[in-house]
Design a protein around this motif. Structure first.
Motif, mmCIF file in Angstrom:
data_model
loop_
_atom_site.group_PDB
_atom_site.id
_atom_site.type_symbol
_atom_site.label_atom_id
_atom_site.label_comp_id
_atom_site.label_asym_id
_atom_site.label_seq_id
_atom_site.Cartn_x
_atom_site.Cartn_y
_atom_site.Cartn_z
ATOM 1 N N LEU A 131 30.785 -13.445 -7.078
ATOM 2 C CA LEU A 131 30.871 -11.998 -7.262
ATOM 3 C C LEU A 131 29.507 -11.336 -7.087
ATOM 4 C CD1 LEU A 131 32.729 -9.652 -7.855
ATOM 5 C CD2 LEU A 131 32.423 -10.063 -10.308
ATOM 6 N N SER A 132 28.449 -12.010 -7.498
ATOM 7 C CA SER A 132 27.108 -11.436 -7.364
ATOM 8 C C SER A 132 26.737 -11.213 -5.896
ATOM 9 C CB SER A 132 26.074 -12.349 -8.037
ATOM 10 O OG SER A 132 24.808 -11.714 -8.102
ATOM 11 N N LYS A 133 27.139 -12.142 -5.046
ATOM 12 C CA LYS A 133 26.892 -11.958 -3.604
ATOM 13 C C LYS A 133 27.543 -10.665 -3.114
ATOM 14 C CE LYS A 133 26.730 -16.880 -2.277
ATOM 15 N NZ LYS A 133 27.419 -17.910 -1.449
ATOM 16 N N LEU A 134 28.757 -10.438 -3.578
ATOM 17 C CA LEU A 134 29.521 -9.274 -3.122
ATOM 18 C C LEU A 134 28.970 -7.971 -3.681
ATOM 19 C CD1 LEU A 134 33.016 -10.947 -3.531
ATOM 20 C CD2 LEU A 134 32.017 -10.217 -1.354
ATOM 21 N N THR A 135 28.649 -7.956 -4.973
ATOM 22 C CA THR A 135 28.130 -6.718 -5.568
ATOM 23 C C THR A 135 26.771 -6.356 -4.969
ATOM 24 O OG1 THR A 135 27.185 -7.982 -7.421
ATOM 25 C CG2 THR A 135 29.375 -7.011 -7.736
ATOM 26 N N PHE A 142 22.862 -7.052 -8.598
ATOM 27 C CA PHE A 142 23.268 -8.430 -8.864
ATOM 28 C C PHE A 142 24.214 -8.461 -10.058
ATOM 29 C CE2 PHE A 142 19.191 -9.001 -6.684
ATOM 30 C CZ PHE A 142 19.533 -9.941 -5.721
ATOM 31 N N PHE A 143 25.134 -9.413 -10.034
ATOM 32 C CA PHE A 143 26.074 -9.553 -11.141
ATOM 33 C C PHE A 143 25.562 -10.598 -12.122
ATOM 34 C CE2 PHE A 143 29.555 -11.447 -13.434
ATOM 35 C CZ PHE A 143 30.319 -10.345 -13.804
ATOM 36 N N HIS A 144 25.519 -10.218 -13.397
ATOM 37 C CA HIS A 144 25.161 -11.141 -14.473
ATOM 38 C C HIS A 144 26.200 -10.987 -15.573
ATOM 39 C CE1 HIS A 144 21.238 -11.847 -12.635
ATOM 40 N NE2 HIS A 144 21.087 -10.534 -12.526
ATOM 41 N N LYS A 204 19.754 -5.566 -13.354
ATOM 42 C CA LYS A 204 20.701 -5.504 -12.239
ATOM 43 C C LYS A 204 20.012 -5.648 -10.887
ATOM 44 C CE LYS A 204 24.038 -2.485 -14.598
ATOM 45 N NZ LYS A 204 24.661 -1.143 -14.605
ATOM 46 N N THR A 205 18.724 -5.355 -10.830
ATOM 47 C CA THR A 205 17.983 -5.420 -9.572
ATOM 48 C C THR A 205 17.396 -6.802 -9.325
ATOM 49 O OG1 THR A 205 15.846 -4.757 -10.549
ATOM 50 C CG2 THR A 205 17.362 -2.994 -9.868
ATOM 51 N N LYS A 206 17.590 -7.741 -10.262
ATOM 52 C CA LYS A 206 16.989 -9.060 -10.153
ATOM 53 C C LYS A 206 18.058 -10.148 -10.133
ATOM 54 C CE LYS A 206 12.774 -7.648 -12.596
ATOM 55 N NZ LYS A 206 11.852 -7.948 -13.722
ATOM 56 N N ALA A 207 17.801 -11.164 -9.318
ATOM 57 C CA ALA A 207 18.740 -12.288 -9.237
ATOM 58 C C ALA A 207 18.689 -13.138 -10.492
ATOM 59 C CB ALA A 207 18.445 -13.134 -8.011
ATOM 60 N N SER A 208 17.540 -13.177 -11.151
ATOM 61 C CA SER A 208 17.395 -13.917 -12.404
ATOM 62 C C SER A 208 16.371 -13.205 -13.278
ATOM 63 C CB SER A 208 16.951 -15.360 -12.149
ATOM 64 O OG SER A 208 15.681 -15.396 -11.522
ATOM 65 N N ARG A 362 34.060 -4.447 -9.043
ATOM 66 C CA ARG A 362 33.354 -5.461 -9.843
ATOM 67 C C ARG A 362 33.955 -5.574 -11.234
ATOM 68 N NH1 ARG A 362 28.107 -2.982 -11.933
ATOM 69 N NH2 ARG A 362 29.711 -1.981 -13.209
ATOM 70 N N ASP A 363 34.174 -4.434 -11.869
ATOM 71 C CA ASP A 363 34.696 -4.435 -13.233
ATOM 72 C C ASP A 363 36.117 -5.005 -13.290
ATOM 73 O OD1 ASP A 363 32.330 -3.305 -14.033
ATOM 74 O OD2 ASP A 363 33.120 -1.270 -14.258
ATOM 75 N N TYR A 364 36.919 -4.692 -12.293
ATOM 76 C CA TYR A 364 38.294 -5.179 -12.291
ATOM 77 C C TYR A 364 38.349 -6.692 -12.073
ATOM 78 C CZ TYR A 364 43.250 -5.576 -11.063
ATOM 79 O OH TYR A 364 44.584 -5.932 -11.009
ATOM 80 N N ILE A 365 37.652 -7.166 -11.056
ATOM 81 C CA ILE A 365 37.705 -8.596 -10.741
ATOM 82 C C ILE A 365 37.067 -9.435 -11.837
ATOM 83 C CG2 ILE A 365 36.857 -10.379 -9.161
ATOM 84 C CD1 ILE A 365 37.252 -8.453 -6.863
#
Length: 389
Positions: A131-135, A142-144, A204-208, A362-365
């Motif tokens: 999901l993070s790739k998609l968002t 990034f999705f966390h 949200k702007t960082k992968a980790s 994102r929120d739904y999935i």
């Protein structure tokens, strides 16, 4: 006023007094809870603030969905594997035990423990990665899962109104990252809601990233997260035949123990003895080194084991298909789509106004259970359950 109502208010005052008398000076006291919106507590409200937070989380729709969310192992027909709903209860129990001996606020610990993984996607950390790739690709950051936990509890539950949880509970949930190894955690105190929101937006702007909780209770929950999963995941892997008990590093067996029960007992005992009357939550050097080694063993032999990853070959395709489909449905106004009928129906106008289409998808999935995600997929993408790995 009804005498029973008056007694209820007096009972809460008594509980607050008991906290003052029994908790240590480093604890987070219930009367210091901070909320975004002031609430008018009637005189018959007997619950303390963090106790109320725990009740709200427990009664959330997102908590109910824990029951069908992957912890580590997906698509395997074995009723004795750990699911997310068991993990959060283990974290709560372990963290409360630690908190009790250290004189910390068990209600805050329970609330954060129960809510810390509410934002997890279906199919665990693999789903999170998909999901993070998609968002990120669609401009939603990034999705966390810990940020998504805040999103559900603060902005989606109750049809977009949120539960108005305390800052201390939300902060402990956001900063619970049990995958990051830390020997000691010193709370970063006096965080405001403004600083908290800025931290979320930056994440949200960082992968980790790594964020330290603002309370001792939050630090306990973060350590308990690791304690709850490290030995339990090992037992599940042994049950499936992925590893043998004798495969464990010799030093880990000698220092931590060979079974989940012994590992948990060793880690909890060490954490309590090293943190008692200290301004931090931490392990001894020897135990911390052994725990880090066991984490690395689990990572190599369990979490990245290609034997279990091959069963997820079609799951990323489902994430991509559903994200693309729901995004198109929003853009085209396809009212018969599940994202309208199942997710947006009755949602507050404010939610729609403050979220982009990729954020809504994102929120739904991310809120789906494993089985829900598969049900939404076309037949040619649906994976088969596995009898044996």
């Amino acid at each position: 006023m009804d005498d029973n109502f008056k007694k209820a208010g007096e009972l809460k005052d008594l509980l607050n007094l008991r906290e003052k008398e029994n908790l240590c000076s480093l604890a987070c006291f219930s009367h210091n809870a901070i909320r975004r919106r002031k609430e008018k507590f009637t005189e018959n409200e007997y619950r303390q603030q963090f106790s109320s937070d725990a009740d709200r989380i427990l009664n959330s729709l997102a908590f109910t969905r824990y029951i069908d969310k992957t912890q580590v192992f997906s698509l395997i027909n074995n009723d004795h594997l750990t699911h997310r709903v068991i993990h959060v209860q283990l974290v709560s129990r372990i963290a409360r035990t630690i908190g009790r001996y250290l004189g910390l606020n068990e209600d805050l610990i329970e609330a954060a423990s129960l809510g810390h993984d509410i934002g997890h996607t279906p199919f665990g950390h693999d789903g999170e990665r998909f999901l993070s790739k998609l968002t990120h690709k669609h401009g939603a950051g990034f999705f966390h899962h810990n940020i998504q936990s805040i999103q559900f509890l603060d902005r989606i539950e109750k049809k977009g109104k949120g539960w108005n949880l305390s800052l201390q509970t939300l902060d402990a949930i956001l900063c619970h990252d049990g995958e990051t190894h830390s020997r000691q955690l010193v709370p970063q105190k006096n965080r405001s809601f403004k600083e908290f929101d800025q931290m979320v937006n930056t994440m949200k702007t960082k992968a980790s990233f790594e964020a330290i909780p603002m309370t001792m209770e939050g630090c306990v929950v973060r350590m308990a997260d690791t304690i709850a999963y490290i030995g339990r995941d090992l037992e599940d892997a042994i049950r499936l035949g992925l590893v043998k008990r004798n495969d464990m590093p010799k030093s880990c067996k000698q220092i931590l123990g060979r079974t989940n029960g012994t590992i948990v007992y060793t880690l909890v005992t060490d954490l309590i003895s090293n943190s008692l009357d200290q301004p931090f939550i931490g392990f001894s050097e020897t135990i911390s080194a052994a725990l880090k080694q066991l984490k690395e063993f689990n990572y190599r032999h369990i979490y990245t084991n290609p034997v279990i990853k091959k069963h997820l070959s079609s799951i990323e395709d489902i994430f991509c298909f559903l994200f693309k489909t729901y995004l198109a449905d929003l853009e085209n106004g396809t009212k018969k789509s599940a994202i309208f009928t199942d997710f947006l129906h009755g949602m507050s106008p404010e939610y729609r106004q403050t979220h982009s289409n990729p954020e809504i998808v994102r929120d739904y999935i991310s809120g789906m259970t494993d089985s829900c995600l598969i049900r939404q997929a076309p037949d040619h993408l649906k994976p088969d359950s596995i009898e044996h790995v």
